[in-house]
Write a protein that holds these residues in place. Structure first.
Motif, mmCIF file in Angstrom:
data_model
loop_
_atom_site.group_PDB
_atom_site.id
_atom_site.type_symbol
_atom_site.label_atom_id
_atom_site.label_comp_id
_atom_site.label_asym_id
_atom_site.label_seq_id
_atom_site.Cartn_x
_atom_site.Cartn_y
_atom_site.Cartn_z
ATOM 1 N N GLY A 27 -1.322 -9.361 -15.427
ATOM 2 C CA GLY A 27 -0.049 -8.679 -15.614
ATOM 3 C C GLY A 27 1.052 -9.194 -14.700
ATOM 4 N N VAL A 28 2.283 -8.794 -15.002
ATOM 5 C CA VAL A 28 3.393 -9.114 -14.119
ATOM 6 C C VAL A 28 3.172 -8.412 -12.781
ATOM 7 C CG1 VAL A 28 5.902 -9.054 -13.850
ATOM 8 C CG2 VAL A 28 4.913 -9.273 -16.139
ATOM 9 N N PHE A 29 2.733 -7.166 -12.851
ATOM 10 C CA PHE A 29 2.337 -6.399 -11.675
ATOM 11 C C PHE A 29 1.024 -5.682 -11.987
ATOM 12 C CE2 PHE A 29 6.991 -6.621 -11.206
ATOM 13 C CZ PHE A 29 7.060 -7.249 -9.974
ATOM 14 N N THR A 30 0.314 -5.288 -10.927
ATOM 15 C CA THR A 30 -0.974 -4.607 -11.079
ATOM 16 C C THR A 30 -1.039 -3.416 -10.132
ATOM 17 O OG1 THR A 30 -2.156 -6.611 -11.748
ATOM 18 C CG2 THR A 30 -3.477 -4.843 -10.782
ATOM 19 N N ILE A 31 -1.595 -2.321 -10.631
ATOM 20 C CA ILE A 31 -1.784 -1.120 -9.827
ATOM 21 C C ILE A 31 -3.280 -0.879 -9.632
ATOM 22 C CG2 ILE A 31 -1.506 1.401 -9.757
ATOM 23 C CD1 ILE A 31 1.022 0.967 -11.532
ATOM 24 N N ILE A 32 -3.679 -0.675 -8.382
ATOM 25 C CA ILE A 32 -5.039 -0.223 -8.090
ATOM 26 C C ILE A 32 -4.924 1.173 -7.484
ATOM 27 C CG2 ILE A 32 -7.223 -0.656 -6.913
ATOM 28 C CD1 ILE A 32 -6.446 -3.507 -6.526
ATOM 29 N N GLY A 33 -5.310 2.181 -8.242
ATOM 30 C CA GLY A 33 -5.328 3.532 -7.692
ATOM 31 C C GLY A 33 -6.422 3.665 -6.651
ATOM 32 N N LEU A 34 -6.151 4.411 -5.609
ATOM 33 C CA LEU A 34 -7.124 4.646 -4.536
ATOM 34 C C LEU A 34 -7.470 6.129 -4.440
ATOM 35 C CD1 LEU A 34 -5.494 2.380 -1.777
ATOM 36 C CD2 LEU A 34 -7.361 1.771 -3.328
ATOM 37 N N ALA A 88 -9.251 5.583 -1.094
ATOM 38 C CA ALA A 88 -8.746 5.781 0.265
ATOM 39 C C ALA A 88 -8.452 7.258 0.464
ATOM 40 C CB ALA A 88 -7.488 4.945 0.500
ATOM 41 N N GLY A 89 -9.025 8.083 -0.432
ATOM 42 C CA GLY A 89 -8.733 9.510 -0.411
ATOM 43 C C GLY A 89 -7.391 9.819 -1.041
ATOM 44 N N GLY A 90 -6.758 8.817 -1.633
ATOM 45 C CA GLY A 90 -5.440 8.950 -2.244
ATOM 46 C C GLY A 90 -4.643 7.686 -2.001
ATOM 47 N N GLY A 91 -3.651 7.444 -2.869
ATOM 48 C CA GLY A 91 -2.802 6.273 -2.698
ATOM 49 C C GLY A 91 -3.008 5.231 -3.778
ATOM 50 N N ALA A 92 -2.352 4.088 -3.604
ATOM 51 C CA ALA A 92 -2.450 2.997 -4.576
ATOM 52 C C ALA A 92 -1.967 1.699 -3.932
ATOM 53 C CB ALA A 92 -1.613 3.297 -5.816
ATOM 54 N N ILE A 93 -2.437 0.597 -4.469
ATOM 55 C CA ILE A 93 -1.946 -0.726 -4.092
ATOM 56 C C ILE A 93 -1.146 -1.271 -5.269
ATOM 57 C CG2 ILE A 93 -2.543 -3.058 -3.360
ATOM 58 C CD1 ILE A 93 -3.400 -1.012 -1.339
ATOM 59 N N LEU A 94 0.052 -1.734 -5.007
ATOM 60 C CA LEU A 94 0.858 -2.417 -6.025
ATOM 61 C C LEU A 94 0.807 -3.906 -5.726
ATOM 62 C CD1 LEU A 94 2.793 -2.513 -8.409
ATOM 63 C CD2 LEU A 94 4.668 -2.008 -6.829
ATOM 64 N N ALA A 110 0.863 -1.191 0.000
ATOM 65 C CA ALA A 110 0.000 0.000 0.000
ATOM 66 C C ALA A 110 0.895 1.235 0.000
ATOM 67 C CB ALA A 110 -0.919 -0.011 1.211
ATOM 68 N N LEU A 111 0.819 2.013 -1.082
ATOM 69 C CA LEU A 111 1.732 3.132 -1.302
ATOM 70 C C LEU A 111 0.969 4.448 -1.433
ATOM 71 C CD1 LEU A 111 3.872 1.188 -3.925
ATOM 72 C CD2 LEU A 111 4.520 1.643 -1.547
ATOM 73 N N ARG A 112 1.722 5.556 -1.414
ATOM 74 C CA ARG A 112 1.091 6.879 -1.333
ATOM 75 C C ARG A 112 0.496 7.387 -2.641
ATOM 76 N NH1 ARG A 112 2.664 10.778 3.433
ATOM 77 N NH2 ARG A 112 3.413 9.240 4.929
ATOM 78 N N SER A 113 0.874 6.816 -3.776
ATOM 79 C CA SER A 113 0.316 7.299 -5.039
ATOM 80 C C SER A 113 0.475 6.240 -6.128
ATOM 81 C CB SER A 113 1.016 8.587 -5.488
ATOM 82 O OG SER A 113 2.327 8.301 -5.939
ATOM 83 N N PRO A 114 -0.348 6.302 -7.169
ATOM 84 C CA PRO A 114 -0.178 5.401 -8.306
ATOM 85 C C PRO A 114 1.177 5.568 -8.995
ATOM 86 C CG PRO A 114 -2.352 6.408 -8.355
ATOM 87 C CD PRO A 114 -1.574 7.126 -7.297
ATOM 88 N N SER A 115 1.694 6.796 -9.034
ATOM 89 C CA SER A 115 2.987 7.017 -9.692
ATOM 90 C C SER A 115 4.114 6.335 -8.930
ATOM 91 C CB SER A 115 3.262 8.517 -9.842
ATOM 92 O OG SER A 115 3.253 9.163 -8.585
#
Length: 351
Positions: free
Chosen positions: A176-183, A191-197, A50-55
């Motif tokens: 995919g090899v990896f997947t991003i879920i923007g929050l 989540a008001g911001g952030g992303a799951i890798l 769980a990270l702070r942004s999709p980027s």
């Protein structure tokens, strides 16, 4: 005025965030781990962060892949502009692809043409909750990073190499090899911001986990956001069922009109993250009409790559057309029956 967008925040979400504040544990901690476990149960993957942004999530995905700086990374012209900006900041060359006009997502043929122009990896944005033919894209043999910020919860009918339906389904985000879920605020889960890798497979998770061992705390999603995201994932089935019921009503209202809807698989094959309508008349005229009825609409791809760079217009003609003509109507669970009835009436009488 009925706003185009409204995040679905109920008492459960409020209580979770308030508890986090009362406990004075708002930085990355226990709830970060709880959100990750909730996502693992939701997507069925080997590991996640769980990270702070999709980027930031995209940055770590590319690092885990060991993707060589300077190479071309394919993205959709209708993908969010942060994808383009992140790739440039990391030293990659974005190769912007046009889309299929009937779906708004890239097709296997479009990706194959991009490969002929030097593209050797794709960030696959599943726009408007529509999942492209991801199996056929995977067969092209290049790494795929899925962006399921708008399609989380959708699934794909699995097919054999000859196109025969196997009768089984797989979740978006597991290809995919990896997947991003923007929050972010307007993603299907927020989540008001952030992303799951996400690392769907064990081998990919081992590599990603090693990289994340030294992640700065400022890259991790704080617990105050995780509290909201955790409840949102738990409440996803309820929220999505409400959105799909509305989507179906809107869809019927538009069937006799002059404006078009995207081709999409029904039921669990796509998500109802929003209600996009491709206009056959002027956006200005339609917006003026809906405003008189106290309904706000907005261009669907205001924050996209094609909106940021007008020089792509000739190369990405379908994306440019959709950018100018595709709009979002209000679609969220807290709409009242009276508001829904008003929107349905307007959809059936658009100029």
């Amino acid at each position: 005025m009925i706003p185009t967008y409204s995040t679905t925040i109920r008492r459960k979400e409020m209580d979770a965030v308030l508890t986090c504040m009362v406990d004075e544990k708002i930085g990355p901690g226990e709830l970060n781990g709880k959100l990750i476990q909730q996502i693992k149960d939701f997507i069925k993957c080997d590991g996640a962060a769980a990270l702070r942004s999709p980027s930031i999530a995209l940055k770590y995905a590319l690092q885990a892949l060991g993707f060589e700086i300077g190479k071309k990374v394919m993205i959709s012209a209708l993908a969010p502009a942060w994808q383009f900006q992140t790739l440039v900041s990391m030293g990659y060359e974005p190769l912007v692809l046009d889309v299929d006009e009937s779906t708004g997502v890239v097709s296997p043929q479009i990706v194959e043409d991009g490969m002929k122009s030097g593209g050797s990896l794709i960030v696959l944005h599943e726009t408007e909750g529509i999942v492209p033919d991801v199996q056929a894209i995977m067969r092209l043999g290049i790494p795929v990073i899925e962006d399921i910020s708008q399609s989380a919860g959708a699934s794909v009918a699995l097919k054999d190499d000859d196109g025969t339906d196997t009768g089984e389904r797989a979740q978006a985000g597991t290809f995919g090899v990896f997947t991003i879920i923007g929050l972010e605020e307007r993603d299907v889960i927020t989540a008001g911001g952030g992303a799951i890798l996400i690392a769907p497979g064990r081998r990919e998770w081992v590599v990603l986990k090693h990289i994340l061992e030294n992640v700065p705390v400022t890259d991790l999603l704080p617990d105050i956001n995780c509290a909201l995201g955790w409840v949102q994932v738990k409440e996803y089935p309820r929220n999505e069922a409400a959105r799909k019921e509305l989507f179906s009503v809107y869809q019927r209202a538009c069937m006799t009109g002059r404006h078009k809807m995207f081709a999409r698989e029904s039921d669990e094959g796509s998500t109802a993250s929003c209600f996009p309508l491709v206009l056959n008349s002027s956006f200005k005229d339609v917006r003026q009409y809906t405003s008189k009825k106290d309904i706000e609409i907005q261009l669907a791809y205001e924050g996209s790559v094609i909106a940021m760079d007008d020089s792509l217009s000739e190369k990405c003609i379908h994306a440019k057309s959709l950018f100018l003509r595709c709009v979002h109507f209000p679609l969220y669970p807290r709409l009242t029956h009276a508001e829904c009835a008003k929107i349905v009436k307007v959809l059936g009488s658009l100029p």
